[in-house]
Design a protein around this motif. Structure first.
Motif, short mmCIF file in Angstrom:
data_model
loop_
_atom_site.label_atom_id
_atom_site.label_comp_id
_atom_site.label_asym_id
_atom_site.label_seq_id
_atom_site.Cartn_x
_atom_site.Cartn_y
_atom_site.Cartn_z
N MET A 111 5.28 28.31 9.46
CA MET A 111 6.09 29.53 9.53
C MET A 111 6.60 29.63 10.96
SD MET A 111 4.98 33.45 8.91
CE MET A 111 5.98 34.82 9.49
N ALA A 112 7.93 29.67 11.13
CA ALA A 112 8.53 29.72 12.47
C ALA A 112 8.21 31.05 13.14
CB ALA A 112 10.04 29.56 12.35
N PRO A 113 8.19 31.09 14.46
CA PRO A 113 7.99 32.37 15.17
C PRO A 113 9.17 33.29 14.90
CG PRO A 113 8.61 30.62 16.71
CD PRO A 113 8.40 29.96 15.38
N LEU A 114 8.88 34.53 14.51
CA LEU A 114 9.94 35.47 14.11
C LEU A 114 9.66 36.85 14.70
CD1 LEU A 114 9.97 34.23 10.43
CD2 LEU A 114 11.94 34.08 11.97
N THR A 115 10.40 37.21 15.72
CA THR A 115 10.25 38.52 16.35
C THR A 115 10.64 39.61 15.37
OG1 THR A 115 10.51 37.76 18.60
CG2 THR A 115 11.28 39.99 18.14
N ARG A 116 9.77 40.59 15.18
CA ARG A 116 10.04 41.64 14.19
C ARG A 116 10.09 43.04 14.80
NH1 ARG A 116 9.82 40.27 8.93
NH2 ARG A 116 11.11 42.12 8.94
N SER A 137 2.99 32.76 15.46
CA SER A 137 3.23 34.20 15.53
C SER A 137 4.61 34.47 16.10
CB SER A 137 2.19 34.87 16.43
OG SER A 137 2.54 34.66 17.79
N GLU A 138 5.10 35.67 15.86
CA GLU A 138 6.27 36.16 16.59
C GLU A 138 5.98 36.04 18.08
OE1 GLU A 138 4.54 39.94 14.89
OE2 GLU A 138 6.23 40.71 16.07
N ALA A 139 7.01 35.94 18.91
CA ALA A 139 6.79 35.81 20.34
C ALA A 139 6.01 37.02 20.86
CB ALA A 139 8.12 35.69 21.06
N ILE A 140 4.99 36.72 21.71
CA ILE A 140 4.08 37.75 22.22
C ILE A 140 4.19 37.76 23.75
CG2 ILE A 140 1.69 38.52 22.34
CD1 ILE A 140 1.06 36.81 19.91
N ILE A 194 4.36 23.48 22.69
CA ILE A 194 5.50 24.09 23.40
C ILE A 194 6.75 23.99 22.54
CG2 ILE A 194 6.06 21.97 24.69
CD1 ILE A 194 6.79 23.88 27.07
N ARG A 195 7.60 25.02 22.66
CA ARG A 195 8.91 25.01 21.99
C ARG A 195 9.99 24.87 23.06
NH1 ARG A 195 11.61 29.02 17.34
NH2 ARG A 195 12.15 27.20 16.09
N VAL A 196 10.97 24.00 22.83
CA VAL A 196 12.01 23.77 23.84
C VAL A 196 13.41 23.77 23.22
CG1 VAL A 196 10.50 22.43 25.36
CG2 VAL A 196 11.84 21.24 23.61
N MET A 202 15.85 25.95 17.78
CA MET A 202 17.26 25.97 17.33
C MET A 202 17.41 26.90 16.13
SD MET A 202 19.58 24.27 18.88
CE MET A 202 20.96 24.06 17.75
N PHE A 203 18.61 27.42 15.96
CA PHE A 203 18.89 28.17 14.73
C PHE A 203 19.51 27.26 13.67
CE2 PHE A 203 18.38 32.84 14.56
CZ PHE A 203 17.65 33.00 15.71
N ASP A 204 20.18 26.20 14.11
CA ASP A 204 20.86 25.34 13.15
C ASP A 204 20.81 23.90 13.67
OD1 ASP A 204 22.50 23.98 11.49
OD2 ASP A 204 24.31 25.16 11.90
C1 FNR Z 1 13.93 34.10 15.32
N1 FNR Z 1 13.61 32.95 16.06
C2 FNR Z 1 12.64 33.01 17.03
N2 FNR Z 1 12.29 31.90 17.74
C3 FNR Z 1 11.28 31.92 18.63
O1 FNR Z 1 10.98 30.90 19.22
N3 FNR Z 1 10.57 33.08 18.83
C4 FNR Z 1 10.85 34.24 18.18
O2 FNR Z 1 10.17 35.25 18.39
C5 FNR Z 1 11.95 34.23 17.27
N4 FNR Z 1 12.33 35.36 16.61
C6 FNR Z 1 13.27 35.32 15.62
C7 FNR Z 1 13.55 36.47 14.86
C8 FNR Z 1 14.46 36.41 13.81
C9 FNR Z 1 14.71 37.65 13.00
C10 FNR Z 1 15.10 35.18 13.50
C11 FNR Z 1 16.06 35.08 12.34
C12 FNR Z 1 14.84 34.06 14.26
C13 FNR Z 1 14.15 31.63 15.66
C14 FNR Z 1 13.34 31.05 14.50
O3 FNR Z 1 12.04 30.69 14.93
C15 FNR Z 1 14.01 29.78 13.88
O4 FNR Z 1 14.16 28.80 14.86
C16 FNR Z 1 15.37 30.09 13.27
O5 FNR Z 1 15.31 31.23 12.44
C17 FNR Z 1 15.92 28.90 12.47
O6 FNR Z 1 15.11 28.60 11.37
P1 FNR Z 1 15.55 29.03 9.86
O7 FNR Z 1 15.56 30.53 9.81
O8 FNR Z 1 16.93 28.46 9.61
O9 FNR Z 1 14.51 28.40 8.97
#
Ligand code: FNR
Length: 352
Positions: free
Chosen positions: A23-28, A56-59, A230-232, A269-271
Motif C-alpha cells: 500500500m503506497a504512502p497516502l497523506t490523508r 504509512s502516510e507521510a509522518i 527510502i523513496r526517491v 512518482m504519480f505516473d
Molecule cells: C499520495 N502520494 C504520496 N506519496 C508519498 O510518498 N507520501 C505521501 O504521503 C503521499 N500522499 C499521497 C496522497 C494522495 C491522496 C495521493 C493520491 C498520493 C503518492 C502515492 O504514494 C503514489 O505514488 C501515487 O498515488 C501513484 O500511485 P497510484 O495512485 O497510481 O497507484
C-alpha cells in the motif's frame, strides 16, 4: 490471478512479506489537532492489512516539517501511543507496516507550527528559494522564502530523523521508509533547482548527496539496515523543476545507496509511464539500471500491469495508491478477480 504478485517475498533475513503488493504512502490529513493518529485511522489501516506491506502516510519528524493540515507526527509520546494502536491492529490482522518519515523543507508553512511557540519557527531548506504558488487547501497562504539550513541545523535534523526512526520502532512499526521523494526536504538537496549551496552540501553529486546519506546512515545506525528503506524522485515532477545535471547526482546517490543494503528502494512518482530525457526513459527503468537491490515501482499500475512487469524483471514489488483508497480489500479483490471500485477525489474527505 495466479502470479508472483501474490506470492511471498523475502525482503531480508528479518522481514518476509505475504505478497508483493504494497500500500503506497497516502497523506490523508486526518490526525487530530495534536497530530496524533485517531481510532478511525486505526480501523482504516487495519482494513488494509492484507497488503504485503503497508507504508504509512507521510509522518512528520518534528513540528517545522509540517506543510499540510492534520498530518500525523512521530515526535511526541502521545503520537507514539497513537501509532501503537495502528501497528497493533495491522499485526493482529497478519500485516506489516513501515512508517514514512517526512520533513517538507521549503514546502512547510509556519501557519501549522508557529502556534506551538517552539523556537524553530523558520521554514528551512538547503537554499533560500521559495516554492512557487500557494499552500494546498489554504489558498490564501503563499509559500515563504526559506532560511538556508546551517551545518548546526543539519546535525539537529539528522538526529531528529534518527530519533523519529527509534520512535517508529517503539511504536511497533516493522521499519521506516525515508521520504526522499516528491520535492520535500531530502529531495531538495538532490536537485539543482532547490540546492544552490556552495559549501560541502552543494555543487557536486557527492556534496548534494551528503545530507541524504547522513540521514540514511543515522537511521541505519539507530534501527538497522533491514528496517530502513527510502523513496526517491530522480525525475523532478512535483514542487521542483528538472535540471539535466540532476542525473549525475542520482547516479552517485544510487551507487551509494546500493552499498547500504536497505530493505528496499521505492520510486516516488504519480505516473510511471512518464519519461524523462535526462534519465533516458521512465523512472523505474532508470532506477533498475542504477540500483541492484529490491526495487518498488509506483505510479499508475494495475495488478495486471505490475504482474507482467515483475515477470519481465522490471522491478520486484509494486506500491498501489489511489486504488487502495477506493478498495480497502484491494488484495482480496485481485486474488478473486473481482471488479475494483474506481477512485475519485471525493473519497479523500472520509476514511473508508
Ligand atoms: C499520495 N502520494 C504520496 N506519496 C508519498 O510518498 N507520501 C505521501 O504521503 C503521499 N500522499 C499521497 C496522497 C494522495 C491522496 C495521493 C493520491 C498520493 C503518492 C502515492 O504514494 C503514489 O505514488 C501515487 O498515488 C501513484 O500511485 P497510484 O495512485 O497510481 O497507484
Amino acid at each position: 490471478m495466479n502470479s508472483k504478485l501474490l506470492q511471498p517475498y523475502n525482503l531480508n533475513s528479518l522481514i518476509t512479506l505475504n505478497n508483493r503488493i504494497l500500500m503506497a504512502p497516502l497523506t490523508r490529513c486526518m490526525a487530530d489537532d495534536d497530530l496524533v493518529p485517531t481510532q478511525a485511522m486505526v480501523e482504516y489501516y487495519g482494513r488494509r492489512a492484507e497488503a504485503g506491506l503497508i507504508i504509512s502516510e507521510a509522518i512528520i519528524i518534528r513540528p517545522d516539517g509540517q506543510g499540510y493540515p492534520n498530518t500525523p507526527g512521530l515526535f511526541s509520546s502521545a503520537q507514539i501511543e497513537g501509532w501503537k494502536k495502528v501497528t497493533t491492529k495491522v499485526k493482529q490482522q497478519g500485516g506489516k507496516i513501515f512508517a514514512q518519515l517526512w520533513h517538507t523543507g521549503r514546502v512547510a508553512h509556519p501557519f501549522y507550527f508557529q502556534k506551538n511557540n517552539n523556537d524553530c519557527a523558520d521554514v528551512m531548506a538547503p537554499s533560500a528559494i521559495a516554492v512557487e504558488g500557494t499552500v494546498p487547501r489554504m489558498r490564501e497562504l503563499t509559500y515563504q522564502v526559506p532560511k538556508e539550513i546551517t551545518e548546526e541545523d543539519i546535525t539537529q535534523l539528522v538526529n531528529d530523523y534518527a530519533q523519529a526512526a527509534k520512535n517508529a520502532i517503539e511504536a511497533g512499526f516493522d521499519g521506516v521508509e525515508i521520504h526522499g521523494a516528491n520535492g520535500y526536504l531530502i529531495d531538495q538537496f538532490l536537485h539543482y533547482d532547490s540546492n544552490r549551496r556552495i559549501d560541502r552540501y552543494g555543487e557536486t553529486p557527492e556534496n548534494m548527496s551528503r545530507f541524504p546519506l547522513q540521514v540514511v546512515d543515522a537511521i541505519i545506525a539507530a534501527i538497522g539496515h533491514e528496517r530502513t528503506a527510502i523513496r526517491v524522485s530522480p525525475g523532478a515532477y512535483f514542487n521542483m523543476a528538472a535540471d539535466v545535471k540532476d542525473r549525475q547526482v542520482f547516479d552517485y546517490f544510487l551507487s551509494q545507496l546500493t552499498t547500504r543494503d536497505l530493505a528496499y528502494l521505492h520510486e516516488g512518482m504519480f505516473d510511471d509511464s512518464m519519461t524523462f530525457d535526462y534519465l533516458g526513459g521512465t523512472v523505474s527503468a532508470y532506477l533498475r539500471a542504477n540500483y541492484s537491490n529490491t526495487l518498488v515501482a509506483a505510479g499508475g499500475y494495475t495488478a495486471e500491469s505490475a504482474s507482467n512487469a515483475i515477470d519481465e524483471n522490471k522491478f520486484d514489488l509494486v506500491a498501489i495508491g489511489r486504488a487502495f483508497i477506493a478498495n480497502p480489500d484491494y488484495v482480496s479483490k485481485v486474488k478473486q478477480n473481482d471488479e475494483l471500485v474506481e477512485y475519485s477525489e471525493e473519497m479523500l474527505t472520509s476514511l473508508i
